[in-house]
Design a protein around this motif. Structure first.
Motif, PDB file in Angstrom:
ATOM      1  N   LEU A 167       0.848  -1.185   0.000  1.00  0.00           N
ATOM      2  CA  LEU A 167       0.000   0.000   0.000  1.00  0.00           C
ATOM      3  C   LEU A 167       0.886   1.239   0.000  1.00  0.00           C
ATOM      4  O   LEU A 167       1.823   1.337   0.796  1.00  0.00           O
ATOM      5  CB  LEU A 167      -0.893   0.008   1.241  1.00  0.00           C
ATOM      6  CG  LEU A 167      -1.669   1.302   1.533  1.00  0.00           C
ATOM      7  CD1 LEU A 167      -2.782   1.489   0.510  1.00  0.00           C
ATOM      8  CD2 LEU A 167      -2.240   1.285   2.946  1.00  0.00           C
ATOM      9  N   TYR A 168       0.605   2.164  -0.911  1.00  0.00           N
ATOM     10  CA  TYR A 168       1.287   3.463  -0.908  1.00  0.00           C
ATOM     11  C   TYR A 168       0.264   4.541  -0.592  1.00  0.00           C
ATOM     12  O   TYR A 168      -0.816   4.586  -1.185  1.00  0.00           O
ATOM     13  CB  TYR A 168       1.923   3.769  -2.270  1.00  0.00           C
ATOM     14  CG  TYR A 168       2.323   5.224  -2.413  1.00  0.00           C
ATOM     15  CD1 TYR A 168       3.472   5.714  -1.797  1.00  0.00           C
ATOM     16  CD2 TYR A 168       1.532   6.119  -3.140  1.00  0.00           C
ATOM     17  CE1 TYR A 168       3.825   7.056  -1.904  1.00  0.00           C
ATOM     18  CE2 TYR A 168       1.881   7.459  -3.253  1.00  0.00           C
ATOM     19  CZ  TYR A 168       3.027   7.920  -2.633  1.00  0.00           C
ATOM     20  OH  TYR A 168       3.369   9.247  -2.731  1.00  0.00           O
ATOM     21  N   ASP A 169       0.610   5.415   0.355  1.00  0.00           N
ATOM     22  CA  ASP A 169      -0.261   6.540   0.697  1.00  0.00           C
ATOM     23  C   ASP A 169       0.605   7.782   0.818  1.00  0.00           C
ATOM     24  O   ASP A 169       1.578   7.802   1.576  1.00  0.00           O
ATOM     25  CB  ASP A 169      -0.990   6.268   2.014  1.00  0.00           C
ATOM     26  CG  ASP A 169      -2.189   7.195   2.213  1.00  0.00           C
ATOM     27  OD1 ASP A 169      -2.270   8.216   1.502  1.00  0.00           O
ATOM     28  OD2 ASP A 169      -3.034   6.899   3.074  1.00  0.00           O
ATOM     29  N   TYR A 172      -2.405  11.687   4.715  1.00  0.00           N
ATOM     30  CA  TYR A 172      -3.829  11.863   4.986  1.00  0.00           C
ATOM     31  C   TYR A 172      -4.369  13.119   4.308  1.00  0.00           C
ATOM     32  O   TYR A 172      -5.518  13.165   3.870  1.00  0.00           O
ATOM     33  CB  TYR A 172      -4.053  11.952   6.498  1.00  0.00           C
ATOM     34  CG  TYR A 172      -5.420  12.466   6.881  1.00  0.00           C
ATOM     35  CD1 TYR A 172      -6.554  11.682   6.694  1.00  0.00           C
ATOM     36  CD2 TYR A 172      -5.579  13.739   7.420  1.00  0.00           C
ATOM     37  CE1 TYR A 172      -7.813  12.144   7.036  1.00  0.00           C
ATOM     38  CE2 TYR A 172      -6.834  14.215   7.775  1.00  0.00           C
ATOM     39  CZ  TYR A 172      -7.949  13.415   7.576  1.00  0.00           C
ATOM     40  OH  TYR A 172      -9.190  13.884   7.914  1.00  0.00           O
ATOM     41  N   ALA A 176      -7.548  10.204  -1.393  1.00  0.00           N
ATOM     42  CA  ALA A 176      -7.150   8.826  -1.680  1.00  0.00           C
ATOM     43  C   ALA A 176      -7.262   8.478  -3.159  1.00  0.00           C
ATOM     44  O   ALA A 176      -6.515   7.643  -3.663  1.00  0.00           O
ATOM     45  CB  ALA A 176      -8.003   7.863  -0.858  1.00  0.00           C
ATOM     46  N   HIS A 179      -3.963   9.643  -4.732  1.00  0.00           N
ATOM     47  CA  HIS A 179      -2.735   9.620  -3.938  1.00  0.00           C
ATOM     48  C   HIS A 179      -2.587   8.360  -3.099  1.00  0.00           C
ATOM     49  O   HIS A 179      -1.772   8.305  -2.191  1.00  0.00           O
ATOM     50  CB  HIS A 179      -2.678  10.856  -3.035  1.00  0.00           C
ATOM     51  CG  HIS A 179      -2.656  12.145  -3.789  1.00  0.00           C
ATOM     52  ND1 HIS A 179      -1.494  12.708  -4.269  1.00  0.00           N
ATOM     53  CD2 HIS A 179      -3.668  12.963  -4.175  1.00  0.00           C
ATOM     54  CE1 HIS A 179      -1.781  13.834  -4.910  1.00  0.00           C
ATOM     55  NE2 HIS A 179      -3.091  14.009  -4.864  1.00  0.00           N
ATOM     56  N   LEU A 180      -3.385   7.347  -3.384  1.00  0.00           N
ATOM     57  CA  LEU A 180      -3.277   6.065  -2.697  1.00  0.00           C
ATOM     58  C   LEU A 180      -3.239   4.970  -3.752  1.00  0.00           C
ATOM     59  O   LEU A 180      -4.065   4.953  -4.661  1.00  0.00           O
ATOM     60  CB  LEU A 180      -4.461   5.883  -1.748  1.00  0.00           C
ATOM     61  CG  LEU A 180      -4.424   4.688  -0.793  1.00  0.00           C
ATOM     62  CD1 LEU A 180      -5.189   5.016   0.484  1.00  0.00           C
ATOM     63  CD2 LEU A 180      -5.026   3.447  -1.432  1.00  0.00           C
ATOM     64  N   LYS A 245     -10.220   3.245  -1.396  1.00  0.00           N
ATOM     65  CA  LYS A 245     -10.475   4.590  -1.909  1.00  0.00           C
ATOM     66  C   LYS A 245     -11.908   5.065  -1.696  1.00  0.00           C
ATOM     67  O   LYS A 245     -12.212   6.230  -1.919  1.00  0.00           O
ATOM     68  CB  LYS A 245     -10.137   4.648  -3.405  1.00  0.00           C
ATOM     69  CG  LYS A 245      -8.661   4.424  -3.698  1.00  0.00           C
ATOM     70  CD  LYS A 245      -8.353   4.621  -5.168  1.00  0.00           C
ATOM     71  CE  LYS A 245      -6.871   4.449  -5.455  1.00  0.00           C
ATOM     72  NZ  LYS A 245      -6.534   4.720  -6.863  1.00  0.00           N
ATOM     73  N   ARG A 252      -9.429   7.107   7.056  1.00  0.00           N
ATOM     74  CA  ARG A 252      -8.498   7.658   6.064  1.00  0.00           C
ATOM     75  C   ARG A 252      -9.177   8.649   5.125  1.00  0.00           C
ATOM     76  O   ARG A 252      -8.605   9.678   4.750  1.00  0.00           O
ATOM     77  CB  ARG A 252      -7.875   6.506   5.260  1.00  0.00           C
ATOM     78  CG  ARG A 252      -7.162   6.904   3.960  1.00  0.00           C
ATOM     79  CD  ARG A 252      -6.005   7.840   4.225  1.00  0.00           C
ATOM     80  NE  ARG A 252      -5.300   8.227   3.017  1.00  0.00           N
ATOM     81  CZ  ARG A 252      -5.648   9.241   2.221  1.00  0.00           C
ATOM     82  NH1 ARG A 252      -6.727   9.963   2.496  1.00  0.00           N
ATOM     83  NH2 ARG A 252      -4.921   9.547   1.163  1.00  0.00           N
ATOM     84  N   ASN A 253     -10.415   8.361   4.728  1.00  0.00           N
ATOM     85  CA  ASN A 253     -11.093   9.190   3.735  1.00  0.00           C
ATOM     86  C   ASN A 253     -12.121  10.132   4.350  1.00  0.00           C
ATOM     87  O   ASN A 253     -13.068  10.556   3.686  1.00  0.00           O
ATOM     88  CB  ASN A 253     -11.758   8.298   2.680  1.00  0.00           C
ATOM     89  CG  ASN A 253     -10.736   7.491   1.893  1.00  0.00           C
ATOM     90  OD1 ASN A 253      -9.569   7.857   1.825  1.00  0.00           O
ATOM     91  ND2 ASN A 253     -11.172   6.388   1.313  1.00  0.00           N
TER      92      ASN A 253
END
Length: 472
Positions: A167-169, A172, A176, A179-180, A245, A252-253
């Motif tokens: 997983l790439y993030d 915050y 997402a 950028h995720l 996402k 996260r979202n």
């Protein structure tokens, strides 16, 4: 040239993994409640100040592979509401039964304080949302994980895919959607698509292409076409990318438009403070999630995924308002959704989500995710995509829908900007769990995975006899 670089990079990664895994110690044990002797599910089992960890299964059992350099480090076994168990890795007795004692703080002791803290569930959750920029990573990171994607009815598994993912993030603060990223690194699988012939999915797929969808039968559908339809359906409903996402990635979202746990969350939720618990020495608010004034909806394209009321629990650390865990269910509430759910799935519970976080370097990172939802399927020859009624011959309620379950156990967190840049360039960044990859026995031998319960292990063994693609 890019493929050569990628091959070199992956070879280097696997060599490093081989070095790290050499001399690994495998820890096994069972975690239970001290008073009731009942197994404790989803207890955290990890090495202090590292990202090496796992969780217990439904039977309370765990397996954890520990690199040799951590043998003198501290093993911690913890669960919300219990006192933690600690021991040096080298001194842990394999196969031990660990009994955790209850640890509950006084609600009055915590709430009645001098500083201006919120004292209601609604106020505490709103403060936690306000504090998310402080408690979630503000810098880019990579995180390794183990994904188990399974579909089953009440009797048996229909298919199973297990993958190692990255997983790439970017942080915050960034949305997402752009950028995720998720990449499937390695895969081991066991399925037979003849048993997963969802003609409802295939018919919807044809409609999305503008093609006719009437008089569809399994015998007339190529397996390759069915796979395309399943991939398409996963991308819009319950695929891994959509899970990360979409709206159900609640924490996260929370900064996206229409977020379920965003600034307008009180329109659709009511939060009631229940009690104060303790997790590994830190106090947490235990807050009940109840329905608000409006229904909850997921805005899924071309699917009526609206008309729900929420139910569950949210656990928030007392000291910094960091969200530790969310247990979230969506129950059919509108009359339309109630009729739909009862007719298609014989249940009113359409979505079940658990997200657990771990504190690393003062920030909260994903630790474990569980997501379950029923999926309408249609096994066998059919003349249309219409659901059968019980009066029709050949009706089998167990074959009308399956439960799709996704579990993800996260491990290594990579914060080094150079390593992140390398992986961003070298990975394909494809979340396709169907992708064809050679089985890497050495990789899986040394990779921490979720331990199956006794029931799951039996069902997986049964599936492996029916499916030709299974790998031990």
């Amino acid at each position: 040239m890019k493929n050569i670089k990628k091959s070199y990079f992956l070879t280097l990664v696997f060599l490093l993994l081989a070095v790290v895994s050499f001399g690994q110690t495998k820890l096994t044990g069972k975690v239970s409640d001290f008073l009731t002797f009942q197994p404790i599910e989803s207890a955290s089992v990890y090495i202090k100040n590292t990202t090496t960890g796992s969780i217990t299964n439904a039977d309370g059992n765990f397996v954890l592979k520990v690199p040799q350099q951590h043998l003198q480090d501290t093993l911690i076994i913890s669960s919300i509401g219990y006192k933690s168990f600690t021991v040096t890795v080298a001194n842990f007795e394999n196969g031990s039964d660990i009994y955790l004692e209850e640890d509950v703080a006084s609600l009055d002791e915590v709430v009645i304080v001098a500083d201006p803290r919120p004292t209601t569930g609604n106020g505490i959750v709103q403060r936690a949302i306000e504090k998310l920029p402080d408690n979630l990573p503000e810098m880019a990171y990579l995180q390794k994980g183990f994904l188990r994607h399974k579909e089953r009815n009440k009797k048996e598994y229909k298919w199973l895919i297990e993958s190692a993912i990255t997983l790439y993030d970017s942080s915050y603060a960034a949305g997402a959607k752009n950028h995720l990223k998720i990449n499937v690194d390695e895969t081991r699988k066991s399925y037979d698509l003849r048993d997963v012939d969802s003609l409802f999915t295939y018919s919807a797929y044809l409609k999305s292409l503008g093609s006719k969808s009437s008089n569809v039968s399994r015998s007339g559908v190529k397996t390759s076409a069915l796979i395309k339809a399943i991939k398409w359906n996963d991308s819009r409903v319950n695929g891994i990318e959509n899970l990360f996402k979409g709206k159900l990635n609640l924490v996260r979202n929370s900064n996206t438009v229409g977020a379920l746990l965003g600034k307008n969350t009180l329109n659709k939720h009511e939060f009631v403070l229940d009690t104060i618990l303790v997790n590994n020495g830190r106090k947490l608010y235990k807050i009940k999630i109840e329905k608000g004034e409006d229904f909850v909806g997921l805005n899924t394209p071309n699917i009526y995924n609206e008309g729900f009321e929420p139910k569950g629990w949210i656990y928030i650390y007392y000291d910094n308002y960091a969200i530790k865990k969310v247990e979230y269910e969506l129950i059919a509430a509108s009359e339309v959704q109630k009729r739909r759910s009862k007719s298609l799935f014989a249940t009113q519970k359409l979505h079940k989500l658990i997200i657990d976080y771990k504190d690393f370097d003062g920030k909260m990172y994903p630790n474990y995710i569980y997501y379950e939802t029923p999926k309408l399927v249609n096994t066998g020859d059919r003349s249309s995509d219409r659901a059968k009624t019980e009066a029709e011959p050949g009706f089998d309620k167990d074959e009308q829908y399956y439960y799709t379950i996704q579990e993800i156990l996260f491990s290594d967190i990579i914060q080094d900007s150079e390593l992140i840049s390398q992986e961003l360039q070298q990975n394909d960044w494809s979340a396709d769990i169907f992708s064809s990859k050679p089985y890497n026995e050495a990789f899986w031998k040394n990779y921490n995975v979720l331990l199956e319960s006794k029931e799951e292990e039996k069902l997986i063994q049964d599936l492996s006899k029916r499916a030709s693609l299974f790998k031990e």
